[in-house]
Motif scaffolding. Structure first.
Motif, PDB file in Angstrom:
ATOM      1  N   ARG A  38       0.391  -6.284 -10.764  1.00  0.00           N
ATOM      2  CA  ARG A  38       1.699  -6.925 -10.926  1.00  0.00           C
ATOM      3  C   ARG A  38       2.664  -6.604  -9.811  1.00  0.00           C
ATOM      4  O   ARG A  38       3.525  -7.386  -9.457  1.00  0.00           O
ATOM      5  CB  ARG A  38       2.332  -6.465 -12.236  1.00  0.00           C
ATOM      6  N   GLN A  39       2.562  -5.388  -9.292  1.00  0.00           N
ATOM      7  CA  GLN A  39       3.511  -4.985  -8.263  1.00  0.00           C
ATOM      8  C   GLN A  39       3.001  -5.291  -6.864  1.00  0.00           C
ATOM      9  O   GLN A  39       3.600  -4.894  -5.874  1.00  0.00           O
ATOM     10  CB  GLN A  39       3.807  -3.496  -8.382  1.00  0.00           C
ATOM     11  N   GLY A  40       1.849  -5.967  -6.767  1.00  0.00           N
ATOM     12  CA  GLY A  40       1.329  -6.360  -5.467  1.00  0.00           C
ATOM     13  C   GLY A  40       0.523  -5.282  -4.773  1.00  0.00           C
ATOM     14  O   GLY A  40       0.364  -5.310  -3.555  1.00  0.00           O
ATOM     15  N   ARG A  41       0.017  -4.309  -5.544  1.00  0.00           N
ATOM     16  CA  ARG A  41      -0.806  -3.255  -4.944  1.00  0.00           C
ATOM     17  C   ARG A  41      -2.272  -3.564  -5.178  1.00  0.00           C
ATOM     18  O   ARG A  41      -2.623  -4.110  -6.230  1.00  0.00           O
ATOM     19  CB  ARG A  41      -0.466  -1.904  -5.587  1.00  0.00           C
ATOM     20  N   PRO A  42      -3.147  -3.205  -4.229  1.00  0.00           N
ATOM     21  CA  PRO A  42      -4.577  -3.479  -4.435  1.00  0.00           C
ATOM     22  C   PRO A  42      -5.082  -2.732  -5.670  1.00  0.00           C
ATOM     23  O   PRO A  42      -4.935  -1.515  -5.771  1.00  0.00           O
ATOM     24  CB  PRO A  42      -5.248  -2.934  -3.175  1.00  0.00           C
ATOM     25  N   LYS A  43      -5.675  -3.483  -6.598  1.00  0.00           N
ATOM     26  CA  LYS A  43      -6.129  -2.890  -7.850  1.00  0.00           C
ATOM     27  C   LYS A  43      -7.168  -1.805  -7.617  1.00  0.00           C
ATOM     28  O   LYS A  43      -7.249  -0.841  -8.367  1.00  0.00           O
ATOM     29  CB  LYS A  43      -6.746  -3.976  -8.737  1.00  0.00           C
ATOM     30  N   MET A  44      -7.971  -1.972  -6.575  1.00  0.00           N
ATOM     31  CA  MET A  44      -9.079  -1.034  -6.391  1.00  0.00           C
ATOM     32  C   MET A  44      -8.581   0.395  -6.140  1.00  0.00           C
ATOM     33  O   MET A  44      -9.304   1.345  -6.407  1.00  0.00           O
ATOM     34  CB  MET A  44      -9.982  -1.507  -5.256  1.00  0.00           C
ATOM     35  N   PHE A  45      -7.371   0.540  -5.643  1.00  0.00           N
ATOM     36  CA  PHE A  45      -6.870   1.887  -5.378  1.00  0.00           C
ATOM     37  C   PHE A  45      -5.679   2.283  -6.253  1.00  0.00           C
ATOM     38  O   PHE A  45      -5.332   3.448  -6.344  1.00  0.00           O
ATOM     39  CB  PHE A  45      -6.456   2.020  -3.910  1.00  0.00           C
ATOM     40  N   TYR A  46      -5.020   1.305  -6.854  1.00  0.00           N
ATOM     41  CA  TYR A  46      -3.764   1.621  -7.545  1.00  0.00           C
ATOM     42  C   TYR A  46      -3.774   1.221  -9.016  1.00  0.00           C
ATOM     43  O   TYR A  46      -2.732   1.026  -9.612  1.00  0.00           O
ATOM     44  CB  TYR A  46      -2.590   0.929  -6.848  1.00  0.00           C
ATOM     45  N   SER A  47      -4.955   1.073  -9.609  1.00  0.00           N
ATOM     46  CA  SER A  47      -4.947   0.619 -10.997  1.00  0.00           C
ATOM     47  C   SER A  47      -4.923   1.779 -11.986  1.00  0.00           C
ATOM     48  O   SER A  47      -4.782   1.571 -13.172  1.00  0.00           O
ATOM     49  CB  SER A  47      -6.153  -0.279 -11.269  1.00  0.00           C
ATOM     50  N   VAL A  57       0.877  -1.174   0.000  1.00  0.00           N
ATOM     51  CA  VAL A  57       0.000   0.000   0.000  1.00  0.00           C
ATOM     52  C   VAL A  57       0.914   1.224   0.000  1.00  0.00           C
ATOM     53  O   VAL A  57       1.090   1.885   1.016  1.00  0.00           O
ATOM     54  CB  VAL A  57      -0.937  -0.010   1.222  1.00  0.00           C
ATOM     55  N   PRO A  58       1.549   1.519  -1.157  1.00  0.00           N
ATOM     56  CA  PRO A  58       2.553   2.571  -1.172  1.00  0.00           C
ATOM     57  C   PRO A  58       1.956   3.965  -1.091  1.00  0.00           C
ATOM     58  O   PRO A  58       0.754   4.166  -1.285  1.00  0.00           O
ATOM     59  CB  PRO A  58       3.259   2.360  -2.505  1.00  0.00           C
ATOM     60  N   GLY A  59       2.824   4.904  -0.827  1.00  0.00           N
ATOM     61  CA  GLY A  59       2.434   6.297  -0.629  1.00  0.00           C
ATOM     62  C   GLY A  59       3.241   6.813   0.534  1.00  0.00           C
ATOM     63  O   GLY A  59       3.674   6.037   1.385  1.00  0.00           O
TER      64      GLY A  59
END
Lengths: 250, 370
Positions: free
Chosen positions: B218-227, B190-192
């Protein structure tokens, strides 16, 4: 591969007299059909796409001065990007078509995709060409297709370089088309691999400069070869026939 | 500690059922789920025993925690947070010292394989991890110990996800993101810097209620917030397409709210939800405040050059202090152009020279053909 000598059968030592005779009996010019129509078509479509891509690409990275008025009245960046993407598609489709043609075309159509580093004759021609360009040799060799020096440039910039630009270009394009799009499925993996979107933008930009360098060298050497070498250049990629200026072996 | 459900915990905290249901539908909306999911969330929270979250802190600045406790949903703040602090979060919990570490061991024992590990910050690996000591031991040891029996790991923020500022060149402590230390657990990034509060509570709520990981990219981030990129949903996007840019921070364009692309906004290369969820209860986000995005949720954003430039600088690649691709390219093109010009001149000279001698030879051989 393009062979260095056309009349390889004649031993070099005995060349002086027959040539003199040939010239005496009127100039005979050997012509070979080298670049078939699809290759020529690809060359010029590719060249045009590259010009359009470089110009639009540059202005995507460094946009024009701001336009005044309402945003709804303009679509300048949108248009520039559209032209860039359209030219990118044309270049990519052309590249694919060119690869397919290599399976059907004559032997010179495969030259672009090969780098025959294992061949002694290739390296011989390569160093002779370097000497020719370094003014250490008064006369170059003759080549039906590309000379080995040109072939190295072609292979690394026009095949590997263009492939890199196509792959990174579609990866960047997939950022707009979004996850799940075919661009994302085919090319999206490139972004994390090369260190993220920002990095890929920069590499794509650097790639443009490599291609610009290539174009400068390509256009210069083609004109120079057209004037100074022993075979035609510009007309060969226009009508496909390469004419030799002499019938000397080697 | 009996296995109480989320709902029971909420009621114990004095939350009304009405507020609880509101929270469920708001959460469904925040997660991008349809309204039919609200009752599902409610049911899950009413019936499922709560999953403890252990929140560890490595090398970090606590900005993730600061963001988290400012979540816009009061319930997320009061409930999710209090549920977490019940277990372990050394910044927020009341207990300290041996007592705190004892809680960690107790939860790990009791909920073996069934708790979520949230990591804020990252472990430095140089000098055997001595740059970050928790309870007398290197943080990397604590991280590995707690990760061993965790169900899943959440990497909070850019520190845990990518390394962030402490891993910026030359990274003296060898600060290392979590996924390069722990390999055998699912890791959600959950980057930022920090992540958006609602994104953080949204991810936790999703995992707790649905009992599974959110869809990851692909980078392991939740799609719902980072797509999507900030750029894709930016309210200034029409100015970008039109070709209207802020040229400098005090110009007319800046006052009119034009696109910040030319002053180095990283929106086009940054995946985050800032332009949709926004910050501080949806009040604003950096671009709305008139400053470009700095790309804080992207891998290695400290090392990609100026926050006010469009191109990553190439100083790490041996191209001088502030060189970018255009400068390198222009210089190379200039050099090659000059080289070509010189080469052409020499070629012309040589040819002229050669022609003279050639003509001499030709004349003798062919009897003056010209």
């Amino acid at each position: 591969m393009s062979d260095t000598s056309l009349s390889g059968a004649a031993p070099p030592a005995a060349s002086a007299t027959p040539v003199a005779q040939a010239i005496k009996g009127g100039r005979k010019l050997t012509t070979v059909y080298v670049y078939e129509a699809p290759v020529r078509l690809w060359h010029w479509v590719n060249a045009l796409s590259i010009v359009v891509l470089c110009i639009t690409g540059y202005f995507i990275g460094s946009p024009f001065p701001t336009l005044s008025g309402e945003a709804s009245a303009h679509y300048l960046m949108g248009t520039i990007r559209f032209v860039h993407f359209a030219a990118g598609y044309i270049l990519a489709v052309g590249f694919l078509g060119r690869i397919i043609w290599a399976f059907f075309g004559n032997k010179y159509s495969r030259e672009l995709f090969t780098f025959p580093f294992w061949r002694k004759s290739f390296w011989r021609g390569f160093f002779v060409e370097i000497k020719w360009y370094a003014f250490l040799k008064p006369r170059p060799l003759k080549f039906v297709g590309h000379n080995p020096l040109a072939q190295v440039f072609m292979f690394f910039v026009m095949v590997l370089g263009l492939a890199f630009m196509i792959v990174t270009g579609f990866a960047l394009y997939s950022e707009g088309t979004g996850p799940g799009s075919w661009q994302d499925k085919l090319f999206g993996w490139v972004l994390p691999l090369l260190g993220g979107s920002m990095q890929v933008h920069t590499l794509h930009h650097l790639g443009m400069w490599v291609i610009i360098l290539f174009v400068i060298i390509h256009v210069y050497s083609v004109i120079r070869e057209d004037i100074m070498s022993r075979q035609t250049m510009v007309s060969a990629i226009t009508n496909g026939h390469r004419t030799f200026r002499d019938d000397d072996p080697e | 500690m009996a296995l109480e459900t989320f709902y029971e915990v909420m009621r114990r905290q004095g939350i009304t059922r009405r507020s609880f249901l509101k929270y469920c539908s708001l959460t469904a909306a925040a997660l991008g789920l349809g309204p039919e999911f609200a009752p599902q969330i409610a049911e899950a929270m009413e019936t499922k025993p709560r999953t403890p979250v252990l929140w560890l802190h490595g090398l970090e600045c606590t900005c993730c925690s600061e963001s988290f406790i400012r979540s816009a949903h009061p319930l997320a703040k009061d409930v999710v947070l209090s549920m977490i602090s019940l277990d372990y979060d050394d910044t927020l919990m009341a207990s300290a010292g041996h007592q705190a570490e004892a809680i960690l061991d107790e939860v790990m024992e009791k909920y073996k394989g069934n708790y979520i590990l949230a990591v804020e910050g990252n472990p430095p690996l140089n000098e055997d991890g001595m740059y970050c000591i928790i309870g007398g031991k290197p943080f990397v040891d604590q991280l590995k110990k707690v990760a061993k029996d965790a169900k899943a790991i959440i990497s909070w923020g850019s520190c845990a996800s990518y390394g962030c500022v402490q891993a910026a060149r030359p990274n003296p402590t060898r600060a290392t993101p979590v996924h390069e230390v722990i390999f055998d657990k699912p890791i959600i990034k959950v980057p930022g810097c920090p992540p958006i509060a609602e994104v953080m509570t949204g991810v936790i709520t999703y995992m707790l209620t649905f009992d599974r990981l959110p869809d990851l990219d692909r980078q392991g981030r939740p799609k719902m917030f980072y797509s999507q990129r900030i750029h894709d949903k930016c309210y200034r996007r029409p100015h970008f397409d039109a070709g209207q840019y802020v040229e400098s921070f005090d110009d007319e364009g800046a006052r009119k709210g034009y696109c910040l692309y030319k002053v180095g906004c990283k929106g086009p290369t940054t995946y985050n939800a800032c332009s949709t969820v926004r910050w501080n209860d949806g009040v604003s986000f950096p671009i709305q405040a008139g400053h470009g995005c700095i790309g804080c949720s992207e891998d290695g954003f400290w090392d990609k050059g100026s926050w006010y430039a469009r191109l990553a600088d190439l100083k790490g690649s041996g191209f001088g202090v502030e060189a970018n691709a255009d400068q390198v390219g222009l210089i190379a093109a200039g050099a090659v152009g000059a080289g070509v010009a010189v080469h052409a001149a020499v070629s012309a000279l040589k040819r002229a020279q050669h022609k003279n001698t050639d003509n001499g030879a030709d004349n003798s051989a062919t009897g003056g053909e010209k």
